[in-house]
Design an enzyme around this catalytic site. Structure first.
Site, PDB file in Angstrom:
ATOM      1  N   HIS A 210      -6.960   0.869  -0.735  1.00 41.80           N
ATOM      2  CA  HIS A 210      -6.310  -0.220  -1.469  1.00 41.80           C
ATOM      3  C   HIS A 210      -7.349  -1.327  -1.594  1.00 41.80           C
ATOM      4  O   HIS A 210      -7.704  -1.956  -0.604  1.00 41.80           O
ATOM      5  CB  HIS A 210      -5.067  -0.694  -0.722  1.00 41.80           C
ATOM      6  CG  HIS A 210      -4.130  -1.482  -1.559  1.00 41.80           C
ATOM      7  ND1 HIS A 210      -2.805  -1.608  -1.241  1.00 41.80           N
ATOM      8  CD2 HIS A 210      -4.300  -2.174  -2.712  1.00 41.80           C
ATOM      9  CE1 HIS A 210      -2.208  -2.362  -2.153  1.00 41.80           C
ATOM     10  NE2 HIS A 210      -3.105  -2.717  -3.047  1.00 41.80           N
TER      11      HIS A 210
ATOM     12  N   THR B 111       0.813  -1.215   0.000  1.00 43.45           N
ATOM     13  CA  THR B 111       0.000   0.000   0.000  1.00 43.45           C
ATOM     14  C   THR B 111       0.849   1.269   0.000  1.00 43.45           C
ATOM     15  O   THR B 111       0.578   2.179  -0.798  1.00 43.45           O
ATOM     16  CB  THR B 111      -0.984  -0.009   1.191  1.00 43.45           C
ATOM     17  OG1 THR B 111      -1.801  -1.181   1.097  1.00 43.45           O
ATOM     18  CG2 THR B 111      -1.855   1.230   1.196  1.00 43.45           C
TER      19      THR B 111
ATOM     20  N   GLU C  91       1.337   9.504  -5.802  1.00 44.18           N
ATOM     21  CA  GLU C  91       1.916  10.833  -5.577  1.00 44.18           C
ATOM     22  C   GLU C  91       2.810  11.240  -6.750  1.00 44.18           C
ATOM     23  O   GLU C  91       2.742  12.384  -7.221  1.00 44.18           O
ATOM     24  CB  GLU C  91       2.727  10.852  -4.285  1.00 44.18           C
ATOM     25  CG  GLU C  91       1.885  10.814  -3.041  1.00 44.18           C
ATOM     26  CD  GLU C  91       2.645  11.282  -1.809  1.00 44.18           C
ATOM     27  OE1 GLU C  91       3.438  12.243  -1.921  1.00 44.18           O
ATOM     28  OE2 GLU C  91       2.444  10.698  -0.739  1.00 44.18           O
TER      29      GLU C  91
END
Length: 131
Positions: free
Chosen positions: A72, A38, A46
């Site tokens: 997730h 994750t 990002e």
């Protein structure tokens, strides 16, 4: 500096990431399965967000991650290729907001929101050096 002068809603980017052993949760916690970790998925989200706006940033300016709200949803195994997308959803004076998602083919494996703050590198470096 006002991001609204050069960043617009709808700007986007996409990245492809092949899951390798070093980005699995098992790499960090040996007793866990060898699936896309994750934190690594969030990192790719990002980076993809940064890709969406980097060409429009003035010289000497960057963005840094400031918020994440990610789910997730499903595993991705070693050898699979994850496609990650980021789309600018809102622009404030110093904050750019994104809708992000990761997919295996048409199956969504993660989604959420991310924000990046606008930073003057020279000023940031000066403040950091001053302690």
């Amino acid at each position: 500096m006002d991001a609204r002068d050069f960043i617009t809603v709808g700007m986007s980017a996409e990245r492809l990431t092949t899951v390798t052993q070093d980005i699995t949760v098992q790499h960090f916690v040996p007793s866990m399965p060898a699936v896309f970790a994750t934190p690594m998925m969030i990192l790719v989200m990002e980076m993809t967000s940064g890709d969406a706006i980097a060409p429009k940033l003035p010289p000497g300016w960057v963005t840094v991650g400031s918020e994440v709200d990610i789910r997730h949803l499903a595993p991705a195994f070693v050898g699979q290729t994850v496609r990650t997308t980021a789309v600018v959803s809102a622009v404030e004076r110093r904050v750019i907001r994104f809708d992000v998602a990761s997919f295996l083919g048409d199956r969504k494996v993660g989604d959420g929101r991310h924000a990046r703050g606008l930073v003057d590198v020279a000023l940031f470096t000066k403040r950091f050096a001053e302690g």
